[in-house]
Design a protein around this motif. Structure first.
Motif, PDB file in Angstrom:
ATOM      1  N   ALA A   1       0.937  -1.233   0.003  1.00  0.00           N
ATOM      2  CA  ALA A   1      -0.052  -0.092  -0.017  1.00  0.00           C
ATOM      3  C   ALA A   1       1.001   1.240  -0.029  1.00  0.00           C
ATOM      4  O   ALA A   1       0.563   2.463  -0.588  1.00  0.00           O
ATOM      5  N   ILE A   2       2.085   1.130   0.643  1.00  0.00           N
ATOM      6  CA  ILE A   2       2.968   2.276   0.632  1.00  0.00           C
ATOM      7  C   ILE A   2       3.915   2.541  -0.314  1.00  0.00           C
ATOM      8  O   ILE A   2       4.706   1.485  -0.756  1.00  0.00           O
ATOM      9  N   PRO A   3       3.691   3.645  -1.469  1.00  0.00           N
ATOM     10  CA  PRO A   3       4.454   3.658  -2.640  1.00  0.00           C
ATOM     11  C   PRO A   3       6.095   3.466  -2.557  1.00  0.00           C
ATOM     12  O   PRO A   3       6.597   2.902  -3.252  1.00  0.00           O
ATOM     13  N   SER A   4       6.584   3.996  -1.487  1.00  0.00           N
ATOM     14  CA  SER A   4       8.008   4.123  -1.465  1.00  0.00           C
ATOM     15  C   SER A   4       8.298   2.799  -0.297  1.00  0.00           C
ATOM     16  O   SER A   4       8.094   3.040   0.844  1.00  0.00           O
ATOM     17  N   THR A   5       9.397   2.224  -0.482  1.00  0.00           N
ATOM     18  CA  THR A   5       9.971   1.158   0.067  1.00  0.00           C
ATOM     19  C   THR A   5      10.537   1.820   1.243  1.00  0.00           C
ATOM     20  O   THR A   5      10.458   1.313   2.558  1.00  0.00           O
ATOM     21  N   SER A   6      11.434   2.869   1.157  1.00  0.00           N
ATOM     22  CA  SER A   6      12.168   3.522   2.457  1.00  0.00           C
ATOM     23  C   SER A   6      11.033   3.914   3.305  1.00  0.00           C
ATOM     24  O   SER A   6      11.427   3.794   4.589  1.00  0.00           O
TER      25      SER A   6
ATOM     26  N   GLN B   1      -1.483   1.679  13.652  1.00  0.00           N
ATOM     27  CA  GLN B   1      -1.327   3.210  13.827  1.00  0.00           C
ATOM     28  C   GLN B   1      -0.411   3.825  12.718  1.00  0.00           C
ATOM     29  O   GLN B   1      -0.681   4.889  12.352  1.00  0.00           O
ATOM     30  N   ASN B   2       0.741   3.211  12.539  1.00  0.00           N
ATOM     31  CA  ASN B   2       1.891   3.932  11.875  1.00  0.00           C
ATOM     32  C   ASN B   2       1.267   4.026  10.307  1.00  0.00           C
ATOM     33  O   ASN B   2       1.533   4.927   9.617  1.00  0.00           O
ATOM     34  N   TYR B   3       0.946   2.764  10.040  1.00  0.00           N
ATOM     35  CA  TYR B   3       0.733   2.596   8.462  1.00  0.00           C
ATOM     36  C   TYR B   3      -0.604   3.596   8.171  1.00  0.00           C
ATOM     37  O   TYR B   3      -0.545   4.474   7.397  1.00  0.00           O
ATOM     38  N   ALA B   4      -1.583   3.725   9.053  1.00  0.00           N
ATOM     39  CA  ALA B   4      -2.769   4.463   8.963  1.00  0.00           C
ATOM     40  C   ALA B   4      -2.563   5.683   8.867  1.00  0.00           C
ATOM     41  O   ALA B   4      -2.953   6.931   8.096  1.00  0.00           O
ATOM     42  N   ALA B   5      -1.370   6.343   9.688  1.00  0.00           N
ATOM     43  CA  ALA B   5      -1.272   7.756   9.838  1.00  0.00           C
ATOM     44  C   ALA B   5      -0.529   8.243   8.615  1.00  0.00           C
ATOM     45  O   ALA B   5      -0.621   9.187   8.146  1.00  0.00           O
ATOM     46  N   PHE B   6       0.100   7.321   7.951  1.00  0.00           N
ATOM     47  CA  PHE B   6       0.915   7.566   6.713  1.00  0.00           C
ATOM     48  C   PHE B   6      -0.244   7.775   5.539  1.00  0.00           C
ATOM     49  O   PHE B   6      -0.206   8.633   4.637  1.00  0.00           O
ATOM     50  N   LEU B   7      -1.039   6.513   5.787  1.00  0.00           N
ATOM     51  CA  LEU B   7      -2.017   6.313   4.311  1.00  0.00           C
ATOM     52  C   LEU B   7      -3.154   7.223   4.437  1.00  0.00           C
ATOM     53  O   LEU B   7      -3.440   7.848   3.469  1.00  0.00           O
ATOM     54  N   GLU B   8      -3.592   7.455   5.541  1.00  0.00           N
ATOM     55  CA  GLU B   8      -4.926   8.225   5.511  1.00  0.00           C
ATOM     56  C   GLU B   8      -4.923   8.763   7.118  1.00  0.00           C
ATOM     57  O   GLU B   8      -5.562   8.238   7.796  1.00  0.00           O
ATOM     58  N   PRO B   9      -4.319   9.856   7.334  1.00  0.00           N
ATOM     59  CA  PRO B   9      -4.090  10.475   8.773  1.00  0.00           C
ATOM     60  C   PRO B   9      -5.401  10.592   9.519  1.00  0.00           C
ATOM     61  O   PRO B   9      -5.331  10.486  10.639  1.00  0.00           O
TER      62      PRO B   9
ATOM     63  N   VAL C   1      -9.142   6.425  14.530  1.00  0.00           N
ATOM     64  CA  VAL C   1      -9.823   5.170  14.829  1.00  0.00           C
ATOM     65  C   VAL C   1      -9.193   3.898  14.470  1.00  0.00           C
ATOM     66  O   VAL C   1      -9.947   2.748  14.682  1.00  0.00           O
ATOM     67  N   SER C   2      -8.096   3.978  13.893  1.00  0.00           N
ATOM     68  CA  SER C   2      -7.365   2.676  13.337  1.00  0.00           C
ATOM     69  C   SER C   2      -7.535   1.572  14.472  1.00  0.00           C
ATOM     70  O   SER C   2      -7.834   0.367  14.279  1.00  0.00           O
ATOM     71  N   ASN C   3      -7.141   1.814  15.692  1.00  0.00           N
ATOM     72  CA  ASN C   3      -6.874   0.963  16.663  1.00  0.00           C
ATOM     73  C   ASN C   3      -8.205   0.301  17.234  1.00  0.00           C
ATOM     74  O   ASN C   3      -8.295  -0.820  17.541  1.00  0.00           O
ATOM     75  N   ILE C   4      -9.251   0.985  17.270  1.00  0.00           N
ATOM     76  CA  ILE C   4     -10.550   0.783  17.281  1.00  0.00           C
ATOM     77  C   ILE C   4     -11.170  -0.107  16.487  1.00  0.00           C
ATOM     78  O   ILE C   4     -11.692  -1.157  16.680  1.00  0.00           O
ATOM     79  N   ALA C   5     -10.856   0.319  15.264  1.00  0.00           N
ATOM     80  CA  ALA C   5     -11.235  -0.637  13.964  1.00  0.00           C
ATOM     81  C   ALA C   5     -10.540  -1.927  14.015  1.00  0.00           C
ATOM     82  O   ALA C   5     -11.339  -3.028  13.881  1.00  0.00           O
ATOM     83  N   LEU C   6      -9.282  -1.940  14.553  1.00  0.00           N
ATOM     84  CA  LEU C   6      -8.618  -3.183  14.407  1.00  0.00           C
ATOM     85  C   LEU C   6      -9.198  -4.066  15.832  1.00  0.00           C
ATOM     86  O   LEU C   6      -9.348  -5.380  15.563  1.00  0.00           O
TER      87      LEU C   6
END
Lengths: 343, 240
Positions: free
Chosen positions: A39-44, A306-314, A319-324
């Protein structure tokens, strides 16, 4: 009597999904990483986010592991657990501030020694506080969940106010030891040194806990006690002592997590523990009450999501953790690796 | 019955608001098997749990080997030399068979001749030594539960319905294992609904009704007297 008919029982071969089921939770973390990579375009950036997610997960694991055992072993819901996180952070940061010349020196051994002393001081103080807390606050309310929630909440408020009395109302800023500042570059990704230290420490604690739980008598007693405390006593073990030991160790680990989190945020407040408890409870619940392994996996999932979500869709990060939590509970209502069966 | 190993005098136990044991008088002689009989719900399991301190006696006195154990914590009662096999078997299902037995030897490492005896009595435990106890069948779990009580030297075993729900072939294995235990000289207080097993193993017998012991005496006497059985337990226990 005639002979029994020739009967050859055979085992039905379990389907793939049945055989995979116990291992699925273990696959979730790598799966999530692969998903993040796609999902994240850049590997770095993906690598940076993954390390930061793992570091966050490890620190939450430190705080949550004691709570899950305390709940599993004695059916005690401790809302006051957050107090040990804050207290640990304040004690540890005070030690670091007192050793300012060590932390400011550009010497890794001195820096690590200062950090080590801070962690030891936090562990000693929060462990002692844990013993007092069990003795004064938790012991009178065994077996009564509502009272436990109310009285441990009260304990949390008292502890927070005591921190304000001792350290004053202002938040305290702290910089990381000199050599742990900044980042190393790996495959084009900037990896903060401090996060790598957090990952290493979390892994060491997890492996040590596993070793104790799997390969020592005291670990056997704890694991058996989570399942059937009555029978452990009927075999001649004083479960109360084991429980007090677990409570003290859990409080000490929360203190350890508190110091690490304080240095991660570079600021500490008296109510940091209470706000972290939201994450800690999510981890304990999705991991499965009483399971250290589940708690570990749950913490890593929470950190990564939390970290992926913050990058992809701040906006989703909130709510990402509640969703998890909702997703895991819909899949396994008792958590990923429940040890304590619902009563 | 001089100098019994276990004595209950006027034991009353409440569970919540319910007055379950209403003055139990019981003596378990040294050596031999004492059967605790009676219909469902008369307090047999509660009696065993009260001896172990898992329920607390409100009144009365429990003496084990001359020592008052009424108020001792459960762990201390177990360490005094009482092995307990509960009705639900109390197996630690997440632990392996091996780990269950290691835990059961509370005062030190499991000795190899005890282990040999356990394997001789219950061969399946050797086969499944390293597997999770939760994967055992019902009969194997019951074997493990009794093996756990045998993992240490005990002077008294409290065993609650060891043959409940087991296939006849396994009932025979259980009965043989209990007979071996008895041959070692340990005393056994056995709750058992299977009258055939009770008659086979029992030396003496106590019958409970409504939270009291209403009759006690030699097992042979009860086994021989159908009218007495009917009067005490309200049903004919002979096979039709």
């Amino acid at each position: 009597m005639s002979a029994a008919p020739d009967h050859r029982p055979t085992f039905a071969r379990a389907g793939l999904s049945d055989r995979l089921a116990p291992w699925l939770p273990l696959l979730l973390v790598p799966l999530l990483m692969v998903f993040g990579w796609l999902a994240i375009p850049s590997t770095s950036s993906w690598l940076t986010l993954t390390v930061s997610g793992l570091a966050m997960g490890m620190m939450i694991f430190l705080m949550a592991s004691g709570l899950t055992l305390v709940f599993g072993l004695m059916d005690v819901i401790n809302f006051g657990h957050g107090a040990f996180i804050s207290l640990g952070a304040f004690v540890g940061v005070s030690v670091l501030l007192a050793l300012a010349s060590w932390t400011a020196a550009a010497s890794l051994p001195l820096n690590l020694a200062a950090l080590g002393l801070a962690l030891v001081a936090a562990v000693l103080v929060t462990g002692t506080m844990g013993w007092l807390f069990e003795r004064v606050i938790v012991r009178p309310v065994y077996g009564a969940h509502l009272k436990q929630i109310l009285v441990t909440m009260g304990g949390l408020i008292v502890a927070e106010q005591l921190i304000l009395v001792i350290w004053g109302p202002a938040q305290i800023f702290i910089t990381r030891p000199e050599m742990l500042k900044g980042a190393v570059t790996f495959a084009g990704a900037a990896l903060e040194k401090y996060r790598l230290v957090a990952v290493a420490l979390g892994l060491i604690v997890f492996l040590a806990m596993r070793l104790v739980l799997r390969h020592s008598r005291i670990g056997l007693i704890v694991r058996a006690g989570v399942q059937n405390g009555e029978m452990v006593q009927a075999l001649g073990y004083r479960l109360r002592l084991v429980f007090i030991g677990t409570f003290v160790a859990g409080s000490a680990l929360a203190g350890l997590g508190g110091v690490m989190w304080g240095l991660y945020d570079e600021v500490i407040t008296a109510d940091m523990g209470a706000s972290l408890m939201v994450l800690v409870f999510i981890v304990v619940i999705i991991g499965g009450l009483g399971s250290v392994e589940g708690c570990f996996l749950g913490a890593l999932l929470v950190g990564l999501v939390q970290n992926y979500a913050a990058f992809l869709e701040p906006k989703l990060a909130m709510v990402s953790n509640i969703a998890l939590l909702v997703a895991v509970l819909m899949w396994r209502p008792e958590g990923m690796m429940a040890v304590v069966k619902s009563k | 019955m001089s100098d019994p190993i276990l004595t209950l005098k006027g034991v009353h136990t409440d569970i919540g608001r319910y007055h379950i044991l209403q003055g139990v008088e019981l003596e378990v002689p040294r050596g031999g098997v004492t059967m605790l009989l009676g219909r469902n719900g008369v307090g047999k399991t509660t009696t065993l749990r009260t001896v172990m301190g898992l329920w607390r006696a409100r009144a009365g006195q429990i003496t084990f080997d001359g020592r008052d154990v009424t108020a001792l914590p459960t762990a201390a009662i177990a360490r005094a030399g009482i092995g307990f096999v509960p009705e639900d078997m109390g197996i630690f299902t997440d632990l392996t068979v091996e780990e269950n037995l290691i835990l059961a030897a509370a005062s030190g490492p499991l000795s190899s001749d005890r282990l040999d005896r356990i394997f001789a009595a219950f061969p399946p435990l050797k086969t499944f030594w390293k597997s999770a106890a939760g994967n055992l069948s019902g009969g194997q779990k019951q074997m493990l539960s009794i093996a756990r009580a045998m993992a240490e030297e005990r002077r008294l075993y409290l065993i609650d319905e060891p043959t409940k729900g087991l296939a006849p072939a396994i009932v025979a294995t259980m009965a043989a294992a209990l007979r071996d235990l008895k041959a070692e000289g340990a005393a056994i207080l056995l709750v058992e609904q299977n009258f055939a097993v009770a008659r086979l193993l029992g030396d003496s017998c106590a019958v409970m009704d409504d939270g009291r012991v209403i009759w006690s005496g030699p097992m042979a006497e009860l086994a021989a007297d159908t009218a007495l059985q009917e009067r005490l337990m309200g049903l004919s226990l002979e096979a039709p």
